[in-house]
Design a protein around this motif. Structure first.
Motif, PDB file in Angstrom:
ATOM      1  N   VAL A  93     -63.203   2.643 -36.216  1.00 55.95           N
ATOM      2  CA  VAL A  93     -62.785   1.649 -37.207  1.00 55.95           C
ATOM      3  C   VAL A  93     -62.515   0.297 -36.544  1.00 55.95           C
ATOM      4  O   VAL A  93     -62.983  -0.756 -37.001  1.00 55.95           O
ATOM      5  N   VAL A  94     -61.763   0.318 -35.448  1.00 61.08           N
ATOM      6  CA  VAL A  94     -61.418  -0.928 -34.761  1.00 61.08           C
ATOM      7  C   VAL A  94     -62.659  -1.563 -34.137  1.00 61.08           C
ATOM      8  O   VAL A  94     -62.816  -2.783 -34.168  1.00 61.08           O
ATOM      9  N   ALA A  96     -65.785  -1.381 -35.181  1.00 63.41           N
ATOM     10  CA  ALA A  96     -66.614  -2.011 -36.215  1.00 63.41           C
ATOM     11  C   ALA A  96     -66.021  -3.350 -36.645  1.00 63.41           C
ATOM     12  O   ALA A  96     -66.743  -4.337 -36.805  1.00 63.41           O
ATOM     13  N   ALA A  97     -64.709  -3.368 -36.805  1.00 57.16           N
ATOM     14  CA  ALA A  97     -64.067  -4.630 -37.182  1.00 57.16           C
ATOM     15  C   ALA A  97     -64.158  -5.651 -36.054  1.00 57.16           C
ATOM     16  O   ALA A  97     -64.343  -6.849 -36.296  1.00 57.16           O
ATOM     17  N   ALA A  98     -64.029  -5.183 -34.807  1.00 54.34           N
ATOM     18  CA  ALA A  98     -64.095  -6.095 -33.665  1.00 54.34           C
ATOM     19  C   ALA A  98     -65.474  -6.729 -33.546  1.00 54.34           C
ATOM     20  O   ALA A  98     -65.594  -7.916 -33.223  1.00 54.34           O
ATOM     21  N   GLY A 100     -67.496  -7.369 -35.973  1.00 52.13           N
ATOM     22  CA  GLY A 100     -67.587  -8.382 -37.019  1.00 52.13           C
ATOM     23  C   GLY A 100     -66.859  -9.658 -36.654  1.00 52.13           C
ATOM     24  O   GLY A 100     -67.343 -10.766 -36.897  1.00 52.13           O
ATOM     25  N   VAL A 101     -65.684  -9.513 -36.042  1.00 54.37           N
ATOM     26  CA  VAL A 101     -64.906 -10.695 -35.648  1.00 54.37           C
ATOM     27  C   VAL A 101     -65.606 -11.445 -34.522  1.00 54.37           C
ATOM     28  O   VAL A 101     -65.703 -12.676 -34.554  1.00 54.37           O
ATOM     29  N   GLU A 104     -68.527 -13.579 -35.593  1.00 56.60           N
ATOM     30  CA  GLU A 104     -68.206 -14.851 -36.244  1.00 56.60           C
ATOM     31  C   GLU A 104     -67.474 -15.813 -35.314  1.00 56.60           C
ATOM     32  O   GLU A 104     -67.631 -17.024 -35.427  1.00 56.60           O
ATOM     33  N   THR A 112     -59.847  -8.558 -29.297  1.00 59.60           N
ATOM     34  CA  THR A 112     -60.400  -7.324 -29.849  1.00 59.60           C
ATOM     35  C   THR A 112     -60.453  -6.221 -28.801  1.00 59.60           C
ATOM     36  O   THR A 112     -60.289  -5.048 -29.132  1.00 59.60           O
ATOM     37  N   TYR A 115     -57.116  -4.535 -28.774  1.00 58.03           N
ATOM     38  CA  TYR A 115     -56.975  -3.589 -29.880  1.00 58.03           C
ATOM     39  C   TYR A 115     -57.744  -2.294 -29.622  1.00 58.03           C
ATOM     40  O   TYR A 115     -57.270  -1.201 -29.953  1.00 58.03           O
TER      41      TYR A 115
END
Length: 137
Positions: A93-94, A96-98, A100-101, A104, A112, A115
């Motif tokens: 989960v982390v 995938a979000a990392a 994305g961040v 961008e 990230t 985390y």
């Protein structure tokens, strides 16, 4: 001994299911994961019962000590296995979000990674707990 064979069979089934599903589109991954976890829980409970309810030996003290150490090994393996499973879900989960961040805003890479390291720490805690359990045996 038959309990260990049952647990090993459950692990082999999980690996076979993973290889079968690799590269395929799964419409409801939560249902597949829930079904596999339910089956593994049933196999683990059956293996535990077969291990604990084995044929009685001549010395009851030896059998009780063997059962106690067997439960200690089971607890140590569950501590490591479940902690690694939780860490894997957290890293998925982390991560995938990392991605994305970082896609961008590349300057957030260091944050990230922190985390991701915190999510991976869950597995290390499980290994430490299992080592503490094994130290008591």
């Amino acid at each position: 001994m038959s309990g260990l064979a049952l647990i090993a069979g459950g692990a082999a089934f999980t690996c076979a299911a993973g290889f079968y599903l690799r590269g395929r589109t799964v419409r409801s991954p939560r249902a597949v994961l829930g079904g596999v976890l339910a089956l593994l829980t049933i196999l683990l409970a059956a293996g535990l019962m077969m291990t604990l309810l084995s044929s009685p030996s001549a010395a009851a003290e030896t059998n009780a000590a063997s059962a106690a150490s067997g439960l200690g090994f089971l607890g140590a393996s569950l501590a490591t296995g479940l902690a690694c499973l939780g860490a894997g879900i957290a890293v998925a989960v982390v991560g995938a979000a990392a991605l994305g961040v970082v896609g961008e805003k590349p300057s957030m890479l260091g944050t990230t990674l922190i985390y991701l390291g915190l999510a991976e720490g869950i597995a290390i805690y499980g290994v430490i707990v299992s080592l503490l359990i094994l130290g008591k045996l």
